[in-house]
Design an enzyme around this catalytic site. Structure first.
Site: not given
Ligand code: AP5
Length: 211
Positions: A88, A127, A171, A160, A13
């Site tokens: 979410r 990552r 997660r 991270r 994402k």
């Molecule tokens: P990346 O693009 O970083 O993936 P992502 O989907 O953005 O992953 P996140 O871990 O950021 O999502 P998340 O939803 O768990 O975390 P968030 O920060 O929102 O890609 C991942 C890796 O793969 C990278 O290295 C990239 O280069 C590689 N890649 C990408 N596409 C690829 C492909 N096609 N092929 C190969 N490699 C690829 O949330 C973190 C924490 O915050 C949560 O756990 C929670 O505690 C809290 N939080 C955040 N939002 C909320 C909410 N709305 N409500 C409650 N808690 C929340």
């Protein structure tokens, strides 16, 4: 234009948001990046969020909705935005509907980036992120120009805290239980993209689906 990106942790994402930002000239709103910045600055919100984030649990809906209500009022949201990581839960989606109703807005595109759990776990170990900007790299699939350095600022990249395998597995569990039901919630508006393809292919599939 208002785009919602849904999908598992590590599904891509954040990576795809960066492309969409420059293509459509709208900001990425990543609740994860916003929360990490609160934690780093040790704000009251950050202190509350930290204990959930380090376990891979979700931060409470009320905290997130308050944070988003403020964010949507910022000037850069005027022409739309990309939602990355919010909503979410069904409660957050209902909260978003209420916020949009007040200002007569709606989501234009709901895109699910679909990736299998095992692939996620192996991806996450590679990552690397630039914490200030949220720019994301992968040591194999999307490496920076200089190893360990951000392409734009040349600052060091980090791993991270929640990318440990055990936390990633939790997660994923949270995603399946609490976030995946949103696919039914948005139902007929959802477009699913195969996120196991190359980053470029996922990008072109998303752009095609929007056009
Ligand atoms: P990346 O693009 O970083 O993936 P992502 O989907 O953005 O992953 P996140 O871990 O950021 O999502 P998340 O939803 O768990 O975390 P968030 O920060 O929102 O890609 C991942 C890796 O793969 C990278 O290295 C990239 O280069 C590689 N890649 C990408 N596409 C690829 C492909 N096609 N092929 C190969 N490699 C690829 O949330 C973190 C924490 O915050 C949560 O756990 C929670 O505690 C809290 N939080 C955040 N939002 C909320 C909410 N709305 N409500 C409650 N808690 C929340």
């Amino acid at each position: 234009m208002k785009i919602l990106l849904l999908g598992p942790p590590g599904g891509g994402k954040g990576t795809q948001s960066k492309f969409l930002m420059s293509k459509f000239n709208i900001p990425q709103i990543s609740t994860g990046d916003m929360l990490r910045s609160h934690v780093k600055n040790d704000t009251i919100l950050g202190q509350k969020a930290k204990k959930y984030m380090e376990k891979g649990e979700l931060v409470t809906d009320s905290l997130i909705l308050e944070m988003m209500e403020v964010r949507f009022k910022e000037k850069d949201c005027i022409n739309g935005f990309i939602l990355d990581g919010f909503p979410r839960t069904i409660k957050q989606a209902e909260g978003l509907d209420n916020l949009f109703k007040k200002s007569n807005q709606k989501l234009n595109h709901v895109i699910v980036i679909d990736v299998e759990d095992d692939e996620i776990v192996s991806r996450m170990s590679g990552r690397r992120v630039h914490p200030e900007s949220g720019r994301v790299y992968h040591i194999k699939y999307n490496p920076p120009i200089d190893e360990g350095k951000d392409d734009i600022t040349n600052e060091p990249l980090i791993i991270r805290d929640d990318d440990k395998e055990e936390t990633v597995r939790n997660r994923l569990l949270v995603y399946h239980n609490q976030t995946k039901p949103l696919i039914d919630y948005y139902n007929k508006n959802v477009i699913t993209i195969n996120g196991s393809q190359s980053i470029e292919k996922v990008k072109s599939n998303i752009i095609e689906s929007i056009n």
